[in-house]
Design an enzyme around this catalytic site. Structure first.
Site, PDB file in Angstrom:
ATOM      1  N   GLY A   1       1.417  -2.491   9.945  1.00  0.00           N
ATOM      2  CA  GLY A   1       0.236  -1.676   9.623  1.00  0.00           C
ATOM      3  C   GLY A   1       0.021  -1.499   8.131  1.00  0.00           C
ATOM      4  O   GLY A   1      -1.059  -1.799   7.606  1.00  0.00           O
TER       5      GLY A   1
ATOM      6  N   TYR B   1       3.156  -2.036  -3.617  1.00  0.00           N
ATOM      7  CA  TYR B   1       4.277  -1.469  -4.380  1.00  0.00           C
ATOM      8  C   TYR B   1       3.750  -0.173  -5.006  1.00  0.00           C
ATOM      9  O   TYR B   1       3.701  -0.014  -6.212  1.00  0.00           O
ATOM     10  CB  TYR B   1       4.779  -2.436  -5.451  1.00  0.00           C
ATOM     11  CG  TYR B   1       5.350  -3.739  -4.912  1.00  0.00           C
ATOM     12  CD1 TYR B   1       5.872  -3.825  -3.625  1.00  0.00           C
ATOM     13  CD2 TYR B   1       5.381  -4.890  -5.698  1.00  0.00           C
ATOM     14  CE1 TYR B   1       6.397  -5.015  -3.133  1.00  0.00           C
ATOM     15  CE2 TYR B   1       5.908  -6.082  -5.211  1.00  0.00           C
ATOM     16  CZ  TYR B   1       6.409  -6.137  -3.922  1.00  0.00           C
ATOM     17  OH  TYR B   1       6.928  -7.321  -3.450  1.00  0.00           O
TER      18      TYR B   1
ATOM     19  N   HIS C   1       1.713  -3.036   5.637  1.00  0.00           N
ATOM     20  CA  HIS C   1       1.863  -4.298   4.900  1.00  0.00           C
ATOM     21  C   HIS C   1       0.560  -5.106   4.897  1.00  0.00           C
ATOM     22  O   HIS C   1       0.075  -5.506   3.831  1.00  0.00           O
ATOM     23  CB  HIS C   1       2.982  -5.101   5.564  1.00  0.00           C
ATOM     24  CG  HIS C   1       3.418  -6.322   4.809  1.00  0.00           C
ATOM     25  ND1 HIS C   1       4.051  -6.260   3.588  1.00  0.00           N
ATOM     26  CD2 HIS C   1       3.315  -7.645   5.116  1.00  0.00           C
ATOM     27  CE1 HIS C   1       4.329  -7.494   3.172  1.00  0.00           C
ATOM     28  NE2 HIS C   1       3.886  -8.353   4.089  1.00  0.00           N
TER      29      HIS C   1
ATOM     30  N   SER D   1       3.058   7.855   4.076  1.00  0.00           N
ATOM     31  CA  SER D   1       2.836   7.817   5.530  1.00  0.00           C
ATOM     32  C   SER D   1       3.500   8.998   6.239  1.00  0.00           C
ATOM     33  O   SER D   1       3.250   9.220   7.418  1.00  0.00           O
ATOM     34  CB  SER D   1       3.350   6.500   6.106  1.00  0.00           C
ATOM     35  OG  SER D   1       4.660   6.256   5.674  1.00  0.00           O
TER      36      SER D   1
HETATM   37  P1  FDA Z   1       4.016   2.826   5.999  1.00  0.00           P
HETATM   38  O1  FDA Z   1       4.067   3.099   7.438  1.00  0.00           O
HETATM   39  O2  FDA Z   1       4.749   3.755   5.094  1.00  0.00           O
HETATM   40  O3  FDA Z   1       2.500   2.689   5.548  1.00  0.00           O
HETATM   41  C1  FDA Z   1       2.099   2.413   4.216  1.00  0.00           C
HETATM   42  C2  FDA Z   1       0.696   2.957   3.977  1.00  0.00           C
HETATM   43  O4  FDA Z   1      -0.210   2.390   4.916  1.00  0.00           O
HETATM   44  C3  FDA Z   1       0.588   4.469   4.171  1.00  0.00           C
HETATM   45  O5  FDA Z   1      -0.430   4.965   3.332  1.00  0.00           O
HETATM   46  C4  FDA Z   1       0.166   4.594   5.619  1.00  0.00           C
HETATM   47  O6  FDA Z   1      -0.473   5.809   5.911  1.00  0.00           O
HETATM   48  C5  FDA Z   1      -0.758   3.407   5.779  1.00  0.00           C
HETATM   49  N1  FDA Z   1      -0.748   2.867   7.131  1.00  0.00           N
HETATM   50  C6  FDA Z   1       0.340   2.522   7.871  1.00  0.00           C
HETATM   51  N2  FDA Z   1      -0.042   2.033   9.052  1.00  0.00           N
HETATM   52  C7  FDA Z   1      -1.381   2.054   9.078  1.00  0.00           C
HETATM   53  C8  FDA Z   1      -2.347   1.677  10.050  1.00  0.00           C
HETATM   54  N3  FDA Z   1      -1.995   1.178  11.215  1.00  0.00           N
HETATM   55  N4  FDA Z   1      -3.648   1.863   9.774  1.00  0.00           N
HETATM   56  C9  FDA Z   1      -4.031   2.375   8.576  1.00  0.00           C
HETATM   57  N5  FDA Z   1      -3.165   2.747   7.613  1.00  0.00           N
HETATM   58  C10 FDA Z   1      -1.850   2.588   7.858  1.00  0.00           C
HETATM   59  N6  FDA Z   1       5.649  -5.971   0.199  1.00  0.00           N
HETATM   60  C11 FDA Z   1       5.338  -7.293   0.065  1.00  0.00           C
HETATM   61  O7  FDA Z   1       4.175  -7.642  -0.127  1.00  0.00           O
HETATM   62  N7  FDA Z   1       6.326  -8.230   0.179  1.00  0.00           N
HETATM   63  C12 FDA Z   1       7.612  -7.916   0.429  1.00  0.00           C
HETATM   64  O8  FDA Z   1       8.460  -8.806   0.531  1.00  0.00           O
HETATM   65  C13 FDA Z   1       7.941  -6.534   0.573  1.00  0.00           C
HETATM   66  N8  FDA Z   1       9.237  -6.138   0.801  1.00  0.00           N
HETATM   67  C14 FDA Z   1       9.539  -4.803   0.925  1.00  0.00           C
HETATM   68  C15 FDA Z   1      10.865  -4.399   1.152  1.00  0.00           C
HETATM   69  C16 FDA Z   1      11.173  -3.052   1.250  1.00  0.00           C
HETATM   70  C17 FDA Z   1      12.605  -2.650   1.507  1.00  0.00           C
HETATM   71  C18 FDA Z   1      10.160  -2.082   1.120  1.00  0.00           C
HETATM   72  C19 FDA Z   1      10.490  -0.618   1.199  1.00  0.00           C
HETATM   73  C20 FDA Z   1       8.853  -2.472   0.907  1.00  0.00           C
HETATM   74  C21 FDA Z   1       8.528  -3.824   0.794  1.00  0.00           C
HETATM   75  N9  FDA Z   1       7.216  -4.247   0.558  1.00  0.00           N
HETATM   76  C22 FDA Z   1       6.924  -5.582   0.445  1.00  0.00           C
HETATM   77  C23 FDA Z   1       6.155  -3.254   0.404  1.00  0.00           C
HETATM   78  C24 FDA Z   1       5.439  -3.036   1.728  1.00  0.00           C
HETATM   79  O9  FDA Z   1       4.569  -4.129   1.970  1.00  0.00           O
HETATM   80  C25 FDA Z   1       4.607  -1.752   1.670  1.00  0.00           C
HETATM   81  O10 FDA Z   1       5.425  -0.655   1.394  1.00  0.00           O
HETATM   82  C26 FDA Z   1       3.842  -1.551   2.972  1.00  0.00           C
HETATM   83  O11 FDA Z   1       2.763  -0.679   2.769  1.00  0.00           O
HETATM   84  C27 FDA Z   1       4.755  -1.014   4.044  1.00  0.00           C
HETATM   85  O12 FDA Z   1       4.116  -0.953   5.276  1.00  0.00           O
HETATM   86  P2  FDA Z   1       4.726   0.031   6.393  1.00  0.00           P
HETATM   87  O13 FDA Z   1       3.849  -0.040   7.559  1.00  0.00           O
HETATM   88  O14 FDA Z   1       6.177  -0.250   6.557  1.00  0.00           O
HETATM   89  O15 FDA Z   1       4.631   1.407   5.636  1.00  0.00           O
END
Ligand code: FDA
Length: 505
Positions: free
Chosen positions: A154, A449, A156, A92
């Site tokens: 987003g 993951y 997740h 991201s």
């Molecule tokens: P981030 O913003 O990095 O986005 C992840 C991906 O999605 C990227 O490719 C990004 O470009 C894309 N993206 C983001 N927002 C978007 C949007 N609005 N539209 C389109 N694409 C978009 N998983 C799980 O199932 N159960 C759990 O309990 C956990 N626990 C956990 C703990 C910790 C500490 C971490 C680091 C990770 C987890 N995860 C997890 C994994 C987590 O679900 C996964 O990393 C998600 O993609 C994170 O989403 P973010 O929006 O935070 O990430």
């Protein structure tokens, strides 16, 4: 270039001009570095300046996202969308080609409708903010998603999303009713206008492939006013091996109200003694009171010897804090804290177990953990609701037949390539060791993951068959349908990254 990009943003903005530049950040500005630093939940790449975005856009409205999409396309810049920044491989906020990072930090409002038992949640909100907002309105409603409160909605929801309620209610993605989405033309669509195929794909097909999801309508689930939690620690000796063995046979068959996961790790505290010890934790949420749990455990998992005094009754929202590692007396507002509790360098990998792992292999996991300082093997039980949903219902295919998910995780605190290499080699070694004991054809993986070791797209475009190497691991038979949706939704492959869905060719 800069002037042209800003000019483009101005002329396409529906206001006709950019009233303020507070949502456009350039490398020279202090806001730029702060945003980039706080975006990176895994700081492994913080010093690699070649991968940094040309601009960071922090929109306050869908229209500002639309403008950023149009102008990025026009200027041949790729887009990386960041919601919570937890992507395991940093997709991201990193790219090898020039790009704009759209950080949804300012789009995070949540509105809960108890009458309908639904909520609208913006992608930039975190799981903690969502759980908190629900709990502010009701103590008997919740939502089935991940454990870590700072994870972004987003990414997740885009990848599935599971936590302690998965056996009862499935994935976060299983409980999505509608969404607002911006495509590569800058058009804003909802479920009806995007159509069922695209709506299917964005609920589990992984972030960053189809467009930008601005907000999601979710179905709240009912939780009892009192739930029970426990965590039993056992030194991973011969006796505890038997418990792990029993857990592997029982955990997916327990009543849906009971979730017991396993974490294998060193005990707390990096002393010489703890480093020579490996423990197993039985970490559980029961959707009901302790006087129902104890007899249930006596019947279905008596070997664990669970007693009433091992358990704590609480509300569902308190259990969210418990599983996130907060203390009982911490204020609920800690859920609103976007700063990650334990930010460190890490690498993870994942597997699915379709049959129990033999005792000698659990012994092998133990020996591997003895070689690392901070490493975990986490096993989340499936079964229950997960096996009642068909493999093709959503892109997430890991349903019936999976006993549990396995996550291998290693963390370290010293910066530098040599240090990173050491720990990454360790986790690769463990992953290789586990091959005979986990799913095969394909060796399945969970997109949330994310693991680039299982395969990557060739830049700028990968063929469908090249990408199928990693795509089938995440999506099995659903990968082809995803590629078909991609061809219709984004035929120019504008939204792409190292593991984005390719066009069906
Ligand atoms: P981030 O913003 O990095 O986005 C992840 C991906 O999605 C990227 O490719 C990004 O470009 C894309 N993206 C983001 N927002 C978007 C949007 N609005 N539209 C389109 N694409 C978009 N998983 C799980 O199932 N159960 C759990 O309990 C956990 N626990 C956990 C703990 C910790 C500490 C971490 C680091 C990770 C987890 N995860 C997890 C994994 C987590 O679900 C996964 O990393 C998600 O993609 C994170 O989403 P973010 O929006 O935070 O990430």
């Amino acid at each position: 270039d800069h002037d042209n990009f800003v000019h483009c943003m101005s002329i396409h903005s529906s206001a006709g001009y950019i009233k303020s530049f507070k949502y456009l950040h350039t490398p020279g500005s202090t806001s730029y570095f702060n945003l980039l630093q706080s975006a990176q939940q895994n700081p492994r790449w913080l010093n690699s300046s070649s991968l940094r975005p040309r601009y960071i856009v922090t929109p306050y409205s869908a229209d500002e996202i639309r403008v950023a999409v149009i102008c990025s396309r026009k200027h041949n810049l790729q887009i990386r969308v960041k919601s919570g920044g937890h992507d395991y491989e940093g997709l991201s906020y990193l790219s090898k080609t020039p790009f704009v990072m759209i950080d949804l930090i300012n789009l995070r409002s949540i509105s809960v409708n108890l009458e309908e038992e639904t909520a609208w949640v913006h992608s930039g909100a975190t799981l903690g903010e969502l759980y908190y907002s629900i709990a502010q309105k009701s103590r008997v409603h919740g939502f089935p998603a991940g454990l870590c409160p700072s994870v972004g909605i987003g990414g997740h929801f885009s990848g599935g999303g599971f936590g302690t309620l998965l056996r009862k209610h499935g994935l976060a993605a299983d409980n999505i009713l509608d969404a607002y989405f911006i495509d590569a033309n800058g058009d804003i669509l909802d479920r009806e206008s995007m159509g069922e195929d695209l709506f299917w794909a964005i609920r589990g097909g992984g972030g960053g492939s189809f467009g930008i999801i601005i907000a999601w309508k979710i179905k709240l689930v009912r939780v009892p006013p009192v739930v029970t939690v426990f965590t039993i620690h056992k030194n991973l000796d011969q006796e505890a091996m038997q418990l792990v063995h029993k857990w592997q046979r029982a955990a997916d068959k327990l009543p849906e109200d009971l979730f017991i996961r396993i974490v294998i790790q060193h005990p707390d505290g990096p002393t010489e003694e703890t480093q020579k010890t490996v423990e197993v934790l039985f970490n559980s949420l029961f959707l009901g009171p302790v006087n129902e749990l104890v007899p249930l455990m006596r019947k279905s998992f008596p070997e664990l010897g669970l007693l009433e005094e091992n358990c704590t009754q609480m509300s569902w929202i308190e259990s969210v804090l418990y599983f996130a590692g907060f203390k009982r007396d911490d204020r609920m507002e800690v859920l609103l804290d976007r700063i990650v509790q334990y930010k460190s360098y890490f690498k993870a990998k994942t597997d699915f177990a379709e049959r129990p792992i033999p005792e000698n292999a659990v012994q092998g996991i133990r020996e591997a953990l003895l070689q690392e300082e901070v490493a975990f093997v986490i096993m989340d039980p499936f079964g229950g609701k997960m096996e009642k949903i068909s493999e093709s219902e959503l892109p997430f295919p890991h349903r019936k037949g999976n006993l549990f998910n396995i996550q291998y995780l290693v963390k370290w605190s010293v910066d530098g390539n040599a240090e990173a290499k050491k720990h990454i080699n360790w986790i690769k070694m463990l992953y290789k060791y586990m091959k005979p004991y986990v799913s095969r054809s394909p060796r399945a993986a969970y997109i949330n993951y994310r693991d680039l070791d299982i395969g990557m797209n060739q830049q700028p475009n990968s063929s469908y068959s090249e990408a199928a190497v990693w795509g089938r691991k995440y999506f099995k038979g659903n990968f082809k349908r995803l590629a078909g949706v991609k061809m219709r939704a984004d035929p120019g492959n504008f939204f792409r990254n190292e593991q984005s869905i390719p066009l069906l060719s």
